[in-house]
Design a protein around this motif. Structure first.
Motif, PDB file in Angstrom:
ATOM      1  N   GLU A 167       3.145  21.755  -0.949  1.00  0.00           N
ATOM      2  CA  GLU A 167       2.250  21.351   0.131  1.00  0.00           C
ATOM      3  C   GLU A 167       1.361  20.163  -0.228  1.00  0.00           C
ATOM      4  N   ARG A 168       0.765  20.168  -1.428  1.00  0.00           N
ATOM      5  CA  ARG A 168      -0.181  19.112  -1.774  1.00  0.00           C
ATOM      6  C   ARG A 168       0.484  17.743  -1.799  1.00  0.00           C
ATOM      7  N   HIS A 169       1.753  17.709  -2.233  1.00  0.00           N
ATOM      8  CA  HIS A 169       2.484  16.448  -2.273  1.00  0.00           C
ATOM      9  C   HIS A 169       3.037  16.089  -0.898  1.00  0.00           C
ATOM     10  N   ARG A 170       3.477  17.107  -0.172  1.00  0.00           N
ATOM     11  CA  ARG A 170       4.048  16.899   1.160  1.00  0.00           C
ATOM     12  C   ARG A 170       3.016  16.294   2.111  1.00  0.00           C
ATOM     13  N   LEU A 171       1.784  16.787   2.038  1.00  0.00           N
ATOM     14  CA  LEU A 171       0.743  16.324   2.935  1.00  0.00           C
ATOM     15  C   LEU A 171       0.327  14.890   2.618  1.00  0.00           C
ATOM     16  N   VAL A 172       0.177  14.582   1.348  1.00  0.00           N
ATOM     17  CA  VAL A 172      -0.171  13.207   0.959  1.00  0.00           C
ATOM     18  C   VAL A 172       0.950  12.244   1.345  1.00  0.00           C
ATOM     19  N   PHE A 173       2.189  12.636   1.122  1.00  0.00           N
ATOM     20  CA  PHE A 173       3.317  11.774   1.460  1.00  0.00           C
ATOM     21  C   PHE A 173       3.362  11.511   2.963  1.00  0.00           C
ATOM     22  N   THR A 174       3.115  12.544   3.754  1.00  0.00           N
ATOM     23  CA  THR A 174       3.147  12.385   5.208  1.00  0.00           C
ATOM     24  C   THR A 174       2.073  11.413   5.685  1.00  0.00           C
ATOM     25  N   LEU A 175       0.865  11.577   5.194  1.00  0.00           N
ATOM     26  CA  LEU A 175      -0.228  10.710   5.630  1.00  0.00           C
ATOM     27  C   LEU A 175      -0.047   9.271   5.158  1.00  0.00           C
ATOM     28  N   ARG A 176       0.382   9.102   3.912  1.00  0.00           N
ATOM     29  CA  ARG A 176       0.497   7.752   3.360  1.00  0.00           C
ATOM     30  C   ARG A 176       1.756   7.031   3.825  1.00  0.00           C
ATOM     31  N   GLU A 177       2.913   7.683   3.701  1.00  0.00           N
ATOM     32  CA  GLU A 177       4.177   6.995   3.928  1.00  0.00           C
ATOM     33  C   GLU A 177       4.683   7.100   5.362  1.00  0.00           C
ATOM     34  N   ILE A 178       4.417   8.191   6.027  1.00  0.00           N
ATOM     35  CA  ILE A 178       4.915   8.358   7.396  1.00  0.00           C
ATOM     36  C   ILE A 178       3.882   7.863   8.401  1.00  0.00           C
ATOM     37  N   GLU A 179       2.621   8.270   8.229  1.00  0.00           N
ATOM     38  CA  GLU A 179       1.571   7.841   9.154  1.00  0.00           C
ATOM     39  C   GLU A 179       0.970   6.494   8.776  1.00  0.00           C
ATOM     40  N   GLY A 180       1.162   6.051   7.544  1.00  0.00           N
ATOM     41  CA  GLY A 180       0.691   4.731   7.148  1.00  0.00           C
ATOM     42  C   GLY A 180      -0.799   4.635   6.884  1.00  0.00           C
ATOM     43  N   LEU A 181      -1.460   5.759   6.599  1.00  0.00           N
ATOM     44  CA  LEU A 181      -2.871   5.715   6.265  1.00  0.00           C
ATOM     45  C   LEU A 181      -3.071   5.084   4.889  1.00  0.00           C
ATOM     46  N   SER A 182      -4.223   4.497   4.678  1.00  0.00           N
ATOM     47  CA  SER A 182      -4.543   3.923   3.379  1.00  0.00           C
ATOM     48  C   SER A 182      -4.883   5.042   2.398  1.00  0.00           C
ATOM     49  N   THR A 183      -4.966   4.687   1.123  1.00  0.00           N
ATOM     50  CA  THR A 183      -5.346   5.672   0.109  1.00  0.00           C
ATOM     51  C   THR A 183      -6.725   6.245   0.409  1.00  0.00           C
ATOM     52  N   ALA A 184      -7.661   5.375   0.788  1.00  0.00           N
ATOM     53  CA  ALA A 184      -9.023   5.823   1.085  1.00  0.00           C
ATOM     54  C   ALA A 184      -9.051   6.754   2.298  1.00  0.00           C
ATOM     55  N   GLU A 185      -8.312   6.415   3.347  1.00  0.00           N
ATOM     56  CA  GLU A 185      -8.280   7.250   4.548  1.00  0.00           C
ATOM     57  C   GLU A 185      -7.669   8.614   4.243  1.00  0.00           C
ATOM     58  N   THR A 186      -6.599   8.615   3.453  1.00  0.00           N
ATOM     59  CA  THR A 186      -5.949   9.878   3.086  1.00  0.00           C
ATOM     60  C   THR A 186      -6.893  10.749   2.278  1.00  0.00           C
ATOM     61  N   ALA A 187      -7.594  10.149   1.340  1.00  0.00           N
ATOM     62  CA  ALA A 187      -8.561  10.893   0.528  1.00  0.00           C
ATOM     63  C   ALA A 187      -9.647  11.500   1.399  1.00  0.00           C
ATOM     64  N   GLU A 188     -10.124  10.738   2.379  1.00  0.00           N
ATOM     65  CA  GLU A 188     -11.169  11.225   3.287  1.00  0.00           C
ATOM     66  C   GLU A 188     -10.663  12.384   4.132  1.00  0.00           C
ATOM     67  N   CYS A 189      -9.437  12.273   4.631  1.00  0.00           N
ATOM     68  CA  CYS A 189      -8.864  13.332   5.471  1.00  0.00           C
ATOM     69  C   CYS A 189      -8.692  14.648   4.711  1.00  0.00           C
ATOM     70  N   LEU A 190      -8.309  14.547   3.442  1.00  0.00           N
ATOM     71  CA  LEU A 190      -7.987  15.739   2.672  1.00  0.00           C
ATOM     72  C   LEU A 190      -9.134  16.220   1.794  1.00  0.00           C
ATOM     73  N   GLY A 191     -10.193  15.423   1.700  1.00  0.00           N
ATOM     74  CA  GLY A 191     -11.324  15.818   0.872  1.00  0.00           C
ATOM     75  C   GLY A 191     -11.026  15.798  -0.609  1.00  0.00           C
ATOM     76  N   ILE A 192     -10.193  14.847  -1.038  1.00  0.00           N
ATOM     77  CA  ILE A 192      -9.878  14.699  -2.455  1.00  0.00           C
ATOM     78  C   ILE A 192     -10.166  13.264  -2.873  1.00  0.00           C
ATOM     79  N   SER A 193     -10.067  12.988  -4.163  1.00  0.00           N
ATOM     80  CA  SER A 193     -10.351  11.646  -4.651  1.00  0.00           C
ATOM     81  C   SER A 193      -9.169  10.721  -4.391  1.00  0.00           C
ATOM     82  N   GLU A 194      -9.439   9.426  -4.399  1.00  0.00           N
ATOM     83  CA  GLU A 194      -8.358   8.449  -4.231  1.00  0.00           C
ATOM     84  C   GLU A 194      -7.373   8.533  -5.388  1.00  0.00           C
TER      85      GLU A 194
END
Length: 238
Positions: A150-177
Motif C-alpha cells: 500500500e505505501r508504495h502503491r499510493l505514492v506511485f499513484t499520486l506521483r506517476e499516474i496523477e502527476g503530483l509533485s513530490t511536495a504535493e504527495t508528501a502533503e497529501c500523505l502526511g509524510i516527508s518528501e
C-alpha cells in the motif's frame, strides 16, 4: 422548473472557467450549486486514490462520496495554506484508510517480512474492467500496481499516474518528501525497469474514471448533502 434548470446549467458552465479558490469562495457565499464543479474537476483523482487503497471499485466510489460530503460540510475550515486539491485529496486518503481499517483489510508488511517480491505484484487478477481497456499494457500495469504494498502503491499513484509533485504527495500523505522519494524508488524497482519503461507512455490512462461513474458520484454526493440538511441550497444540477 425549466427556467431554474437553465439557470443552473448556465451557472455550472460559468464556473468551469473559475479557479478552485474562486469556486470555494462562491460556494461559501451561497452559490452551493458550484460545488459540482469541484467534484467533476477532481473525480478522477479521488477515484484513483481511493481505489489504490481499497482495490475495490464500489468501495472507492463510496469513499469518494463521503470525502466530498466531508469537504462540503467543513469547507469553512479550508484555510488555503495548501491548494484545495491537496486538501481534498488528504480527506479522501484518510477516509479510504479508515474504511480499510474498519473492514479489517490490513496490508501485509511485505518489506519488513522479506516477502516483497515480484510474486506479490503478479498475485492480483485483472478484473473485467481491466480487460475493457484499449491495450493489454494498461491492463498489465494496473494489475502490477494493485500488487504493490500500500505505501508504495499510493505514492506511485499520486506521483506517476496523477502527476503530483513530490511536495504535493508528501502533503497529501502526511509524510516527508524524502519518504516519498524512497517509496517511489522502491515502487519502480518492484515494477521492474522493463515493465515501467514499456508502459510509461500509457500510465496516465490507468484507472480511468468514466462519465457514468462521474455522474453517479455527483448525484450521490448531492443527495447525501441534502439528506443531511447540510445543503438546503444545493441543487442537483444534473
Amino acid at each position: 422548473m425549466e427556467a431554474e434548470d437553465c439557470r443552473t446549467c448556465a451557472c455550472r458552465e460559468q464556473g468551469q472557467a473559475l479557479s478552485d479558490a474562486e469556486v470555494v469562495r462562491r460556494v461559501r457565499d451561497g452559490e452551493t450549486v458550484l460545488f459540482e464543479i469541484l467534484m467533476r474537476r477532481y473525480n478522477q483523482r479521488l477515484y484513483r486514490v481511493a481505489r489504490t487503497i481499497l482495490r475495490d471499485d464500489g468501495e472507492a466510489e463510496d469513499v469518494m462520496q463521503q470525502a466530498y460530503v466531508n469537504a462540503y460540510v467543513h469547507l469553512h475550515q479550508f484555510a488555503g495554506r495548501a491548494s484545495f486539491s491537496t486538501w481534498l485529496t488528504k480527506i479522501a486518503v484518510y477516509e479510504a484508510l479508515a474504511r480499510a481499517q474498519r473492514r479489517g483489510a490490513t496490508e501485509s508488511r511485505a518489506v519488513e517480512s522479506g516477502e516483497d517480491t515480484m510474486a506479490n505484484i503478479h498475485a492480483s487478477t485483472p478484473t473485467p474492467e481491466h480487460q475493457a481497456f484499449a491495450t493489454e499494457l494498461k491492463s498489465l500495469l494496473e494489475s502490477a500496481i494493485d500488487g504493490l504494498p500500500e505505501r508504495h502503491r499510493l505514492v506511485f499513484t499520486l506521483r506517476e499516474i496523477e502527476g503530483l509533485s513530490t511536495a504535493e504527495t508528501a502533503e497529501c500523505l502526511g509524510i516527508s518528501e524524502e519518504n516519498v522519494k524512497t517509496r517511489l524508488h522502491r515502487a519502480r524497482t518492484l515494477l521492474r525497469d522493463d515493465l515501467f519503461a514499456r508502459t510509461g507512455a500509457a500510465t496516465s490512462g490507468a484507472f480511468q474514471f468514466h462519465l457514468s461513474r462521474c455522474n453517479r458520484v455527483v448525484t450521490g454526493v448531492l443527495e447525501k448533502i441534502n439528506a443531511a440538511g447540510a445543503g438546503r441550497r444545493v441543487d442537483a444540477a444534473i
